[in-house]
Design a protein around this motif. Structure first.
Motif, short mmCIF file in Angstrom:
data_model
loop_
_atom_site.label_atom_id
_atom_site.label_comp_id
_atom_site.label_asym_id
_atom_site.label_seq_id
_atom_site.Cartn_x
_atom_site.Cartn_y
_atom_site.Cartn_z
N ASP A 32 0.85 -1.09 0.07
CA ASP A 32 -0.11 0.35 0.25
C ASP A 32 0.68 1.41 -0.21
OD1 ASP A 32 -2.32 -1.57 0.12
OD2 ASP A 32 -2.37 -1.44 2.29
N MET A 33 2.09 1.24 0.87
CA MET A 33 2.99 2.23 0.69
C MET A 33 3.61 2.68 -0.52
SD MET A 33 3.90 4.73 2.62
CE MET A 33 5.18 5.39 4.04
N THR A 34 4.10 1.62 -1.07
CA THR A 34 4.49 1.59 -2.55
C THR A 34 3.85 2.34 -3.45
OG1 THR A 34 5.95 -0.33 -1.97
CG2 THR A 34 5.94 0.14 -4.24
N THR A 35 2.54 1.68 -3.58
CA THR A 35 1.30 2.46 -4.46
C THR A 35 1.10 3.70 -4.20
OG1 THR A 35 0.26 0.20 -4.54
CG2 THR A 35 -1.10 2.00 -5.14
N GLY A 36 0.98 4.16 -2.91
CA GLY A 36 0.94 5.76 -2.43
C GLY A 36 2.05 6.47 -2.93
N LEU A 37 3.30 6.08 -2.73
CA LEU A 37 4.37 6.74 -3.35
C LEU A 37 4.51 6.89 -4.67
CD1 LEU A 37 7.05 5.51 -0.67
CD2 LEU A 37 6.05 7.64 -0.72
N ALA A 38 3.97 5.68 -5.38
CA ALA A 38 4.26 5.95 -6.94
C ALA A 38 3.15 6.85 -7.33
CB ALA A 38 3.95 4.60 -7.38
N GLY A 39 2.28 7.07 -6.74
CA GLY A 39 1.01 7.87 -7.18
C GLY A 39 1.41 9.40 -6.80
N ALA A 40 1.89 9.54 -5.63
CA ALA A 40 2.59 10.87 -5.28
C ALA A 40 3.60 11.45 -6.14
CB ALA A 40 2.99 10.95 -3.89
N GLY A 41 4.44 10.50 -6.66
CA GLY A 41 5.58 10.78 -7.62
C GLY A 41 5.19 11.34 -9.03
N ALA A 42 3.87 10.31 -9.40
CA ALA A 42 3.33 10.46 -10.69
C ALA A 42 2.60 11.97 -10.51
CB ALA A 42 2.24 9.41 -11.17
N ALA A 43 2.14 12.43 -9.60
CA ALA A 43 1.41 13.49 -9.37
C ALA A 43 2.14 14.79 -9.48
CB ALA A 43 0.53 13.76 -8.00
N ALA A 44 3.43 14.38 -8.78
CA ALA A 44 4.52 15.56 -8.72
C ALA A 44 5.23 15.82 -10.16
CB ALA A 44 5.58 14.89 -7.76
N LEU A 45 5.17 14.86 -10.86
CA LEU A 45 5.73 14.79 -12.37
C LEU A 45 4.79 15.66 -13.37
CD1 LEU A 45 7.46 11.48 -12.96
CD2 LEU A 45 8.67 13.83 -12.79
N LEU A 46 3.25 15.36 -12.86
CA LEU A 46 2.32 15.94 -13.72
C LEU A 46 2.26 17.47 -13.59
CD1 LEU A 46 0.14 15.67 -15.81
CD2 LEU A 46 -1.32 15.40 -13.87
N VAL A 47 2.39 17.55 -12.18
CA VAL A 47 2.58 19.21 -11.74
C VAL A 47 3.56 20.16 -12.24
CG1 VAL A 47 2.57 20.74 -9.70
CG2 VAL A 47 0.95 18.90 -9.80
N GLY A 48 4.87 19.41 -12.14
CA GLY A 48 6.20 19.96 -12.52
C GLY A 48 6.10 20.04 -14.23
N GLY A 49 5.40 19.14 -14.81
CA GLY A 49 5.31 19.15 -16.37
C GLY A 49 4.54 20.48 -16.69
N GLY A 50 3.38 20.48 -16.06
CA GLY A 50 2.39 21.57 -16.22
C GLY A 50 2.99 22.95 -15.95
#
Length: 63
Positions: A32-50
């Motif tokens: 569960d922790m790994t899934t959460g961290l992967a989701g947070a990393g993807a969100a950070a990349l999306l915000v950074g790209g925007g």
């Protein structure tokens, strides 16, 4: 001396036709922790790209 015998808390096999009422195996918290961290990393990349796109457009248009 009398040896104490202890009955098992769960049966080894479920009889044919009987419902399985034993303890189920839960998910690991590390999964569960790994899934959460992967989701947070993807969100950070999306915000950074925007943010990169917005800054790039502002520099191009001179706004």
């Amino acid at each position: 001396s009398a040896a104490s015998t202890r009955a098992p808390s769960q049966v080894a096999e479920v009889p044919s036709g009987a419902p399985d009422t034993g303890v189920t195996t839960g998910s690991k918290s590390s999964d569960d922790m790994t899934t959460g961290l992967a989701g947070a990393g993807a969100a950070a990349l999306l915000v950074g790209g925007g943010a990169f796109v917005v800054v790039r457009r502002r520099r191009t248009t001179g706004v």
